[in-house]
Design a protein around this motif. Structure first.
Motif, PDB file in Angstrom:
ATOM      1  N   PRO A 323       0.823  -1.215   0.000  1.00  0.00           N
ATOM      2  CA  PRO A 323       0.000   0.000   0.000  1.00  0.00           C
ATOM      3  C   PRO A 323       0.855   1.263   0.000  1.00  0.00           C
ATOM      4  CG  PRO A 323      -0.098  -1.090   2.143  1.00  0.00           C
ATOM      5  CD  PRO A 323       0.670  -1.991   1.229  1.00  0.00           C
ATOM      6  N   ILE A 324       0.301   2.329  -0.555  1.00  0.00           N
ATOM      7  CA  ILE A 324       0.942   3.646  -0.546  1.00  0.00           C
ATOM      8  C   ILE A 324       0.140   4.519   0.418  1.00  0.00           C
ATOM      9  CG2 ILE A 324       1.575   5.647  -1.957  1.00  0.00           C
ATOM     10  CD1 ILE A 324       1.574   3.823  -4.383  1.00  0.00           C
ATOM     11  N   TYR A 325       0.845   5.128   1.354  1.00  0.00           N
ATOM     12  CA  TYR A 325       0.176   5.996   2.324  1.00  0.00           C
ATOM     13  C   TYR A 325       0.625   7.432   2.115  1.00  0.00           C
ATOM     14  CZ  TYR A 325      -1.011   1.682   4.811  1.00  0.00           C
ATOM     15  OH  TYR A 325      -1.502   0.445   5.139  1.00  0.00           O
ATOM     16  N   ALA A 326      -0.322   8.355   2.219  1.00  0.00           N
ATOM     17  CA  ALA A 326       0.015   9.768   2.068  1.00  0.00           C
ATOM     18  C   ALA A 326      -0.679  10.583   3.146  1.00  0.00           C
ATOM     19  CB  ALA A 326      -0.395  10.267   0.681  1.00  0.00           C
ATOM     20  N   PHE A 348       6.461  14.928  -2.614  1.00  0.00           N
ATOM     21  CA  PHE A 348       7.229  14.515  -1.447  1.00  0.00           C
ATOM     22  C   PHE A 348       7.756  15.739  -0.717  1.00  0.00           C
ATOM     23  CE2 PHE A 348       7.268  10.497  -3.616  1.00  0.00           C
ATOM     24  CZ  PHE A 348       7.223   9.608  -2.568  1.00  0.00           C
ATOM     25  N   THR A 349       7.643  15.738   0.602  1.00  0.00           N
ATOM     26  CA  THR A 349       8.320  16.772   1.378  1.00  0.00           C
ATOM     27  C   THR A 349       9.796  16.392   1.466  1.00  0.00           C
ATOM     28  OG1 THR A 349       8.147  15.681   3.520  1.00  0.00           O
ATOM     29  CG2 THR A 349       6.246  16.987   2.800  1.00  0.00           C
ATOM     30  N   LYS A 350      10.606  17.334   1.897  1.00  0.00           N
ATOM     31  CA  LYS A 350      12.034  17.043   2.065  1.00  0.00           C
ATOM     32  C   LYS A 350      12.289  16.123   3.252  1.00  0.00           C
ATOM     33  CE  LYS A 350      14.205  20.634  -0.579  1.00  0.00           C
ATOM     34  NZ  LYS A 350      15.185  21.721  -0.671  1.00  0.00           N
ATOM     35  N   GLN A 351      11.224  15.796   3.981  1.00  0.00           N
ATOM     36  CA  GLN A 351      11.344  14.811   5.057  1.00  0.00           C
ATOM     37  C   GLN A 351      10.969  13.409   4.565  1.00  0.00           C
ATOM     38  OE1 GLN A 351       9.804  18.006   5.711  1.00  0.00           O
ATOM     39  NE2 GLN A 351      11.898  18.506   6.287  1.00  0.00           N
ATOM     40  N   GLY A 352      10.717  13.294   3.272  1.00  0.00           N
ATOM     41  CA  GLY A 352      10.387  11.977   2.731  1.00  0.00           C
ATOM     42  C   GLY A 352       8.941  11.578   2.955  1.00  0.00           C
ATOM     43  N   VAL A 353       8.092  12.560   3.252  1.00  0.00           N
ATOM     44  CA  VAL A 353       6.670  12.272   3.481  1.00  0.00           C
ATOM     45  C   VAL A 353       5.885  12.556   2.209  1.00  0.00           C
ATOM     46  CG1 VAL A 353       4.614  12.933   4.805  1.00  0.00           C
ATOM     47  CG2 VAL A 353       6.855  12.817   5.933  1.00  0.00           C
ATOM     48  N   LEU A 354       5.021  11.610   1.859  1.00  0.00           N
ATOM     49  CA  LEU A 354       4.176  11.803   0.682  1.00  0.00           C
ATOM     50  C   LEU A 354       2.970  12.644   1.088  1.00  0.00           C
ATOM     51  CD1 LEU A 354       3.889  11.050  -2.284  1.00  0.00           C
ATOM     52  CD2 LEU A 354       2.618   9.027  -1.593  1.00  0.00           C
ATOM     53  N   LEU A 370      -8.705  15.306 -13.533  1.00  0.00           N
ATOM     54  CA  LEU A 370      -7.860  14.112 -13.454  1.00  0.00           C
ATOM     55  C   LEU A 370      -6.509  14.337 -14.109  1.00  0.00           C
ATOM     56  CD1 LEU A 370     -10.148  11.017 -13.994  1.00  0.00           C
ATOM     57  CD2 LEU A 370      -9.069  11.809 -11.894  1.00  0.00           C
ATOM     58  N   VAL A 391      -3.078  10.392   7.838  1.00  0.00           N
ATOM     59  CA  VAL A 391      -2.545   9.544   6.758  1.00  0.00           C
ATOM     60  C   VAL A 391      -3.606   8.545   6.305  1.00  0.00           C
ATOM     61  CG1 VAL A 391      -0.765   7.860   6.171  1.00  0.00           C
ATOM     62  CG2 VAL A 391      -0.201   9.809   7.639  1.00  0.00           C
ATOM     63  N   LYS A 396      -2.470   5.267  -6.822  1.00  0.00           N
ATOM     64  CA  LYS A 396      -1.861   6.076  -7.888  1.00  0.00           C
ATOM     65  C   LYS A 396      -2.411   5.672  -9.237  1.00  0.00           C
ATOM     66  CE  LYS A 396       2.344   7.534  -7.922  1.00  0.00           C
ATOM     67  NZ  LYS A 396       3.813   7.627  -7.914  1.00  0.00           N
TER      68      LYS A 396
ATOM     69  N   TYR B 325      11.889  12.049  -2.211  1.00  0.00           N
ATOM     70  CA  TYR B 325      12.780  11.921  -1.059  1.00  0.00           C
ATOM     71  C   TYR B 325      12.393  10.693  -0.247  1.00  0.00           C
ATOM     72  CZ  TYR B 325      14.130  16.747  -2.032  1.00  0.00           C
ATOM     73  OH  TYR B 325      14.593  17.894  -2.628  1.00  0.00           O
ATOM     74  N   GLY B 352       3.083   7.457   6.108  1.00  0.00           N
ATOM     75  CA  GLY B 352       3.231   8.133   4.826  1.00  0.00           C
ATOM     76  C   GLY B 352       4.662   8.491   4.480  1.00  0.00           C
TER      77      GLY B 352
END
Lengths: 397, 397
Positions: A323-326, A348-354, A370, A391, A396, B325, B352
């Protein structure tokens, strides 16, 4: 009305093995590997030189030798040339197979070559350096790629390396995309003031082609006899029928009646979700599955990704996708008792968070958005308020 | 020796417009749109019914009317039928174009239909309900999709909706993939004990095909005359030459001499990176670019993604891809003064966060691990110690 999870379970109970076939390896990209690929030889198949320079026996270094007579030159692909004395070397090229009399490579940069001799310019030399040892990557008959995985460029490369010119792959279900209704005209035609152009069928075809599936298309006019006859033919020629629109209470929707007459059993109709509430799913006795997506373009797009592609992944024997979590980028409220699939743009944030930014349309029918989004975020049915920073899973596309 | 960033700058200084062409819209998936797609009509082009049921004039509700005489039935695609009195309604189907005398739809579920009349079963009715208003999504001549974006299924759908049967797309550079060396045999051939099979060329071709680019392939034997002659031909026929291996100090590497003789100017050779240090890049006076990737399969794979696909994205006028990232899942040490591209497998945590798990090979030549990874993590040149939880950019493949 059933939940999204119940709909998923009913659909995933309909997995089927469509068999296997072989294809030339270079045409296998995106297919599902149906056999283990094994190494036909050790990988590498010989002690392989990884730098241009000279090959020596390391004991020469132990003996204090620092200038070597060049006995011969060996190109890659040539039979290995050995030495008779430790003061000899072979000038040798990247990719060459090393003789058993040699065990160490000194690269050109660390040598002075003059008058048939090679003199070392360095003293720090390690036995075995600049050699890719025989069998280090894989041993003969080792599996280099296991069955039941997607064929990526890396798998194509491995197949080439071990000489698998044809690969056994999973056969794909034969899929037809059916549109219906006299209000829909073809793209190249000019619609009347009361007609629009067909587009959902092309959307579906494009998405399937992204997943390596080549589907046929058919448009059925508003005529009960033709509808029945054409669906009957499709039930014989295809494994899966994808319908977009045409399953409703409308007086001129002849598809539901045709499906009933032709013994396609409804497994569910209507799911607690938006978009896509009127999603219908059924199965013919002969195993043919019918996914009848709602006519709303966004609903069709969502259901195709959330249900059909999931089913396709599983029916082909691929491992379930992780799974992809954001994180939701802003608060969002949705009050109907439906699971909401929110159109989002992912970054992506620079903290690696989607991060999932909502891009809300004018309504679920607005397909134009879309093009500016990446994914649907799946918001739980039980709740109405969704807070920034929470989250949730995303699909995708 | 230059840095990765310097190499990138030199390559991105070589952008070129390869022109445009038109293709049938349904074959345009994955290409780059070279024109704005505009709405030929309002979207929707009429007040479009979104539920099967009856159409009424809302003022009837204000007048207290709750039972309507069904004047006629209108299917989707038919000319709109109007009413003469507010106690009349039209039985109407999803997708139909609404008459200007009507402004509200009541769905079948909320009606009792009997003897030519429709009786409301609900009282909560909103003016304009169940109608997708003309022009709500887009107005005529609005841009529905702007130039210089990748053509996705959503764009295909929009093109279909507005009747763009052909799309103007960016022409792609003509690309040839060249392998060289007598130690390499074709996949279907049996290598001698001292030979291996070609694979890098197939890997490159597969990766390019994932990006919609159909490249040619050529293998050049170890012969200086043939090498020069064939590269000369390629310099005339192609826009980009991708070489894998063959650019080294080796005695039988005739490619560097041929490139020099044919006036291909070296723009750089060697980059502070692993894998792929001996990466060579040059340009002919006529504009042809030569990317000479190192022969090591992982190096070729990395350089193809890190440099060539980046260049391709920019030269086709696509917006720069937003960086991805990821968090390093465990400590990692790399001491050479090179930027290290770590092979990683990506997963999402339930928070996430994109997590990068290192899967280290036996050495940079071990291509087999690429099948188990998703991405290269780009670790900064200046440092040697990389700690669990630190975030670095990744290149997905």
């Amino acid at each position: 009305m059933i939940t999204v999870e119940e709909a998923e379970q009913i659909i995933l109970a309909q997995l089927k093995d469509y068999g296997t076939g072989t294809v030339p390896f270079e045409q296998a990209l995106g297919r599902v590997l149906a056999e283990d690929i094994k190494a036909d030889r050790d990988l590498p198949p010989f002690n392989r030189v990884t730098m241009d320079g000279i090959a020596i026996a390391y004991k020469a270094i132990e003996q204090g030798i620092s200038t070597f007579n060049i006995k011969a030159t060996q190109a890659a692909g040539e039979e290995p040339i050995g030495i008779d004395n430790t003061n000899e070397c072979i000038e040798i090229m990247t990719g060459a197979a090393l003789s058993s009399t040699l065990d160490t490579i000194i690269r050109y940069e660390d040598l002075e070559i003059k008058d048939g001799t090679a003199k070392l310019l360095i003293t720090d030399i390690k036995q075995g350096q600049n050699i890719h040892q025989k069998g280090k990557d894989k041993m003969q008959v080792d599996t280099v790629a296991a069955a039941n995985q997607l064929i990526t460029p890396a798998i194509i490369s491995l197949a080439a390396s071990v000489g698998k010119a044809r690969l056994m792959v999973k056969k794909q279900p034969r899929v037809i995309i059916i549109s219906s209704g006299d209000e829909l005209v073809d793209v190249a035609d000019t619609p009347s003031d009361y007609q629009i152009r067909r587009s959902n069928n092309y959307t579906i075809k494009a998405v399937l082609s992204q997943h390596g599936l080549d589907a046929d298309m058919l448009h059925i006019p508003d005529d009960p006899e033709i509808t029945k006859q054409q669906i009957q033919t499709c039930l014989q020629k295809y494994d899966v029928i994808l319908l977009s629109g045409g399953i409703s209470m409308g007086k001129f929707d002849y598809v539901p009646q045709a499906l009933e007459d032709l013994q396609v059993k409804k497994l569910f109709h209507k799911v607690k979700q938006r978009p896509g509430k009127p999603f219908w799913f059924g199965r013919h006795n002969n195993g043919v599955l019918v996914f009848a997506f709602p006519g709303n373009p966004v609903a069709t797009f969502m259901c195709l990704h959330r249900y059909f592609l999931l089913w396709l992944n599983e029916t082909l024997g691929l491992p379930s996708k992780p799974p992809i979590y954001a994180q939701l980028a802003e608060d969002f409220t949705f009050t109907p008792q439906l699971k909401y699939f929110l159109q989002v743009k992912l970054t992506f944030t620079k903290q690696g968070v989607l991060l999932a930014q909502s891009i809300e349309g004018n309504g679920s029918g607005d397909f134009a958005n879309l093009a500016d989004t990446d994914a649907f975020m799946e918001l739980p049915l039980e709740r109405n308020e969704f807070k920034q920073g929470e989250v949730f899973p995303v699909i995708k596309f």
